[in-house]
Design a protein around this motif. Structure first.
Motif, mmCIF file in Angstrom:
data_model
loop_
_atom_site.group_PDB
_atom_site.id
_atom_site.type_symbol
_atom_site.label_atom_id
_atom_site.label_comp_id
_atom_site.label_asym_id
_atom_site.label_seq_id
_atom_site.Cartn_x
_atom_site.Cartn_y
_atom_site.Cartn_z
ATOM 1 N N SER A 91 0.823 -1.214 0.000
ATOM 2 C CA SER A 91 0.000 0.000 0.000
ATOM 3 C C SER A 91 0.857 1.263 0.000
ATOM 4 O O SER A 91 0.493 2.279 -0.601
ATOM 5 N N LEU A 92 2.020 1.197 0.648
ATOM 6 C CA LEU A 92 2.886 2.380 0.724
ATOM 7 C C LEU A 92 3.578 2.690 -0.603
ATOM 8 O O LEU A 92 4.115 3.778 -0.779
ATOM 9 N N LEU A 93 3.551 1.733 -1.531
ATOM 10 C CA LEU A 93 4.122 2.011 -2.855
ATOM 11 C C LEU A 93 3.350 3.113 -3.576
ATOM 12 O O LEU A 93 3.885 3.768 -4.475
ATOM 13 N N ALA A 94 2.092 3.306 -3.184
ATOM 14 C CA ALA A 94 1.268 4.325 -3.829
ATOM 15 C C ALA A 94 1.410 5.693 -3.157
ATOM 16 O O ALA A 94 0.697 6.632 -3.502
ATOM 17 N N HIS A 95 2.319 5.814 -2.209
ATOM 18 C CA HIS A 95 2.493 7.076 -1.485
ATOM 19 C C HIS A 95 2.875 8.201 -2.454
ATOM 20 O O HIS A 95 3.589 7.985 -3.430
ATOM 21 N N GLU A 96 2.403 9.408 -2.172
ATOM 22 C CA GLU A 96 2.646 10.542 -3.060
ATOM 23 C C GLU A 96 4.107 10.983 -3.050
ATOM 24 O O GLU A 96 4.577 11.597 -4.013
ATOM 25 N N ASN A 97 4.823 10.677 -1.986
ATOM 26 C CA ASN A 97 6.228 11.066 -1.892
ATOM 27 C C ASN A 97 7.083 9.991 -2.560
ATOM 28 O O ASN A 97 7.109 8.837 -2.123
ATOM 29 N N THR A 98 7.805 10.369 -3.587
ATOM 30 C CA THR A 98 8.620 9.403 -4.323
ATOM 31 C C THR A 98 9.672 8.751 -3.432
ATOM 32 O O THR A 98 10.023 7.576 -3.632
ATOM 33 N N SER A 99 10.164 9.489 -2.439
ATOM 34 C CA SER A 99 11.181 8.922 -1.543
ATOM 35 C C SER A 99 10.629 7.729 -0.785
ATOM 36 O O SER A 99 11.325 6.725 -0.572
ATOM 37 N N VAL A 100 9.380 7.834 -0.348
ATOM 38 C CA VAL A 100 8.747 6.730 0.379
ATOM 39 C C VAL A 100 8.586 5.524 -0.544
ATOM 40 O O VAL A 100 8.901 4.383 -0.179
ATOM 41 N N VAL A 102 4.042 2.504 -10.253
ATOM 42 C CA VAL A 102 5.242 3.233 -9.821
ATOM 43 C C VAL A 102 6.069 3.653 -11.029
ATOM 44 O O VAL A 102 6.509 4.810 -11.151
ATOM 45 N N LEU A 103 6.295 2.722 -11.949
ATOM 46 C CA LEU A 103 7.109 3.024 -13.123
ATOM 47 C C LEU A 103 6.489 4.138 -13.967
ATOM 48 O O LEU A 103 7.191 5.031 -14.451
ATOM 49 N N ARG A 104 5.174 4.083 -14.125
ATOM 50 C CA ARG A 104 4.522 5.082 -14.966
ATOM 51 C C ARG A 104 4.470 6.449 -14.270
ATOM 52 O O ARG A 104 4.386 7.479 -14.949
ATOM 53 N N ARG A 105 4.509 6.470 -12.941
ATOM 54 C CA ARG A 105 4.539 7.752 -12.225
ATOM 55 C C ARG A 105 5.887 8.455 -12.362
ATOM 56 O O ARG A 105 5.986 9.669 -12.245
ATOM 57 N N CYS A 106 6.931 7.663 -12.583
ATOM 58 C CA CYS A 106 8.286 8.242 -12.645
ATOM 59 C C CYS A 106 8.604 8.692 -14.069
ATOM 60 O O CYS A 106 9.522 8.189 -14.720
ATOM 61 N N GLY A 107 7.841 9.650 -14.540
ATOM 62 C CA GLY A 107 8.006 10.100 -15.916
ATOM 63 C C GLY A 107 9.081 11.145 -16.105
ATOM 64 O O GLY A 107 9.360 11.554 -17.230
ATOM 65 N N ASN A 108 9.691 11.573 -15.016
ATOM 66 C CA ASN A 108 10.707 12.618 -15.110
ATOM 67 C C ASN A 108 12.052 12.121 -14.596
ATOM 68 O O ASN A 108 12.854 12.889 -14.077
ATOM 69 N N GLU A 109 12.295 10.822 -14.741
ATOM 70 C CA GLU A 109 13.499 10.230 -14.141
ATOM 71 C C GLU A 109 14.796 10.760 -14.735
ATOM 72 O O GLU A 109 15.841 10.737 -14.081
ATOM 73 N N ALA A 110 14.737 11.270 -15.981
ATOM 74 C CA ALA A 110 15.952 11.803 -16.598
ATOM 75 C C ALA A 110 16.492 12.999 -15.820
ATOM 76 O O ALA A 110 17.709 13.230 -15.785
ATOM 77 N N LYS A 111 15.593 13.753 -15.169
ATOM 78 C CA LYS A 111 16.000 14.957 -14.445
ATOM 79 C C LYS A 111 15.872 14.831 -12.938
ATOM 80 O O LYS A 111 16.452 15.631 -12.200
ATOM 81 N N ASP A 112 15.122 13.857 -12.478
ATOM 82 C CA ASP A 112 14.841 13.716 -11.046
ATOM 83 C C ASP A 112 15.578 12.485 -10.509
ATOM 84 O O ASP A 112 15.259 11.347 -10.866
ATOM 85 N N SER A 113 16.561 12.696 -9.638
ATOM 86 C CA SER A 113 17.375 11.577 -9.139
ATOM 87 C C SER A 113 16.554 10.604 -8.303
ATOM 88 O O SER A 113 16.808 9.391 -8.325
ATOM 89 N N GLU A 114 15.566 11.120 -7.548
ATOM 90 C CA GLU A 114 14.734 10.222 -6.745
ATOM 91 C C GLU A 114 13.914 9.303 -7.640
ATOM 92 O O GLU A 114 13.786 8.105 -7.365
ATOM 93 N N GLU A 115 13.337 9.856 -8.693
ATOM 94 C CA GLU A 115 12.583 9.024 -9.629
ATOM 95 C C GLU A 115 13.504 8.009 -10.309
ATOM 96 O O GLU A 115 13.124 6.858 -10.528
ATOM 97 N N ARG A 116 14.704 8.448 -10.635
ATOM 98 C CA ARG A 116 15.661 7.549 -11.289
ATOM 99 C C ARG A 116 15.993 6.367 -10.371
ATOM 100 O O ARG A 116 16.022 5.212 -10.805
ATOM 101 N N GLU A 117 16.248 6.642 -9.107
ATOM 102 C CA GLU A 117 16.533 5.576 -8.153
ATOM 103 C C GLU A 117 15.306 4.707 -7.924
ATOM 104 O O GLU A 117 15.413 3.485 -7.752
#
Length: 520
Positions: free
Chosen positions: A109-118, A161-176
């Motif tokens: 359930s926590l995978l859906a958290h709004e904070n990418t770090s979580v 999760v993968l589809r939410r990380c659409g800015n991974e090229a510029k966002d290190s948290e999304e990339r990780e």
């Protein structure tokens, strides 16, 4: 198929080590380097703390929806509670406690958290719990945890999760986050290959498989694109269902477009070399599927393989490997192969030319051996599938004295490696069984059988000059036509059963005819 992306796995493990070191430093700062012995009580306490932090964060987010600074502290505490579960990775025997105390649905359930770090740290913790090094001695518990994650719809959450990380090229948290998500998926498939069947949920976008196809086709070169290509190859190798979905997603055309970018421009570094190799592995896996043959024809895949083999020395083996898989059981692709003028390169490789420049002698030998096996497979497919006529004549015309000498030379190499086939070939009612056959396959029996097919087809062509040279060279090495027939008899005995797939009856009949011609 061969294992793919070993260098990629090394990269993943290296990054995991870095994260583990960061985690240890974080624990030391918080005074948690030494923890109590992990037991059922410890698991319950950790999960209770995690639930408490999750509830507090939810309430704070509702209460201060427009004031992020007011719920930031609760978010940090939630993140710390998630990371504390990493201690379980050292004690996989307590995974059943994690399942029993409802820890799995909580983490999912926590995978859906709004904070990418979580989200990122949830994926990190779960991937570490299922890491092969952590669970190698407790595979039953790791498998139980994997099954629980699947039952709690983790795969669908990973796609989100993968589809939410659409800015991974510029966002290190999304990339990780993407990296840890792919690592978790790989670890699950390693433990339970059936998980690969669930990555395409039938949705219009194709589930995780659809996301991977799009990510791999991306123009930007980065480590996550390379890792995505490795995961895609693993999923295609693991499941015919995925291969069929891949065709539906027009994945073959996407792969070919990505490969075509390297026609005139060489890979810039080891990262791109690995990426390109993974693309070829994806294509090979797909080419194994009977339903893929028409798509390979439509997209002119063989034409591109010819170009890549001519333009890029480092892709010659991979290109021929694709051809080997594609031509198997496909008359139209075999005829297309002849039509796109690939016979010249094929027979040059057959003679051991054009390989391994600028590499060590050991590497050159490895490359030559792999290419040799693919070339033998292609020749066997061509001579079995191309019907009598101008195309078949073009193939036979390539068998000059020099090529026939090479054919028998290779037969002698493999025959010495494999050893006697007498009992397996001549005792269909008993004698040596499956175990002995598998042992001979490990020593090169498959290639020996393919060479026997080539020799048998050359002999059955009825061309006197080819027959005379083949028989002369074989006798020089101490062989008779019956020796070729013996290898084919073993293939007949072990490669066909009563439950024949489409086309196998025709193949068996063709093989029986060759045996009668070689050993009347």
């Amino acid at each position: 198929m061969e294992p793919v992306g070993e260098e990629g796995r090394g990269r993943k493990r290296g990054r995991g080590d870095e994260l583990l070191e960061e985690r240890e430093r974080d624990l030391a700062r918080r005074g948690l380097q030494q923890v109590a012995t992990v037991d059922d009580k410890f698991v319950r306490r950790m999960l209770a703390a995690l639930r408490k932090r999750a509830d507090e964060n939810t309430q704070a987010r509702i209460k201060y929806a427009d004031q992020p600074d007011q719920f930031m502290e609760s978010e940090l505490k939630l993140d710390e509670a998630i990371k504390d579960l990493q201690h379980l990775a050292t004690s996989p025997e307590h995974y059943p406690s994690l399942i029993r105390h409802e820890g799995v649905p909580l983490l999912v359930s926590l995978l859906a958290h709004e904070n990418t770090s979580v989200t990122r740290d949830c994926c990190l913790v779960l991937s570490e719990l299922l890491d092969g090094d952590s669970v190698e001695d407790r595979l039953d518990e790791a498998l139980e945890l994997t099954e629980s994650l699947v039952d709690n719809k983790l795969v669908g959450e990973l796609e989100a999760v993968l589809r939410r990380c659409g800015n991974e090229a510029k966002d290190s948290e999304e990339r990780e986050c993407v990296f840890h998500t792919l690592t978790l998926l790989e670890n699950m498939v390693d433990l339970k290959p059936e998980v690969a069947e669930s990555v395409d949920d039938g949705a219009a976008e194709g589930g995780i498989l659809g996301w991977l196809v799009g990510r791999v086709a991306g123009a930007e070169s980065d480590s996550n694109r390379t890792y995505a290509s490795e995961i895609l190859a693993i999923l295609l190798q693991s499941s015919d269902k995925n291969k069929k979905s891949f065709l539906r997603l027009e994945g073959v055309e996407s792969l070919l477009q990505s490969i075509a970018k390297f026609r005139k421009v060489a890979p810039r570094d080891a990262e791109e070399e690995e990426y390109l190799e993974n693309l070829f592995d994806c294509l090979c896996a797909t080419a194994m599927l009977r339903e893929s043959k028409e798509e390979l024809l439509r997209t002119e895949a063989l034409e591109l393989m010819v170009v890549m083999m001519k333009k890029r020395e480092k892709t010659r083996v991979q290109g021929m490997k694709v051809c080997s898989f594609a031509l198997t059981d496909s008359r139209r692709l075999c005829e297309q192969f002849v039509s796109v003028d690939c016979l010249g390169p094929l027979f040059a490789f057959f003679m051991g030319k054009g390989l391994g420049k600028g590499v060590s002698a050991k590497k050159r030998k490895e490359v030559a051996l792999e290419m040799q096996e693919h070339v033998i497979s292609v020749l066997a497919s061509l001579l079995q599938r191309v019907e009598a006529g101008p195309r078949r004549d073009r193939v036979l015309a390539k068998f000059t004295e020099e090529k026939l000498d090479r054919l028998v030379e290779l037969w002698d190499e493999y025959a010495k490696r494999v050893g006697s086939l007498g009992v397996l070939a001549d005792d269909p009612s008993g004698g040596e069984g499956e175990g002995a056959y598998l042992g001979l396959l490990d020593r090169g029996l498959y290639c020996l059988q393919q060479l026997a097919l080539v020799a048998g087809c050359v002999w059955s062509s009825g061309v006197p000059s080819l027959q005379r040279r083949l028989l002369f060279v074989a006798q020089q090495y101490g062989y008779e036509l019956a020796d070729f027939a013996a290898a084919l008899k073993v293939q007949l005995r072990f490669s066909f059963d009563d439950n024949q797939r489409d086309g196998e009856g025709e193949a068996k009949t063709r093989l029986e005819k060759l045996v009668r011609i070689l050993d009347p």
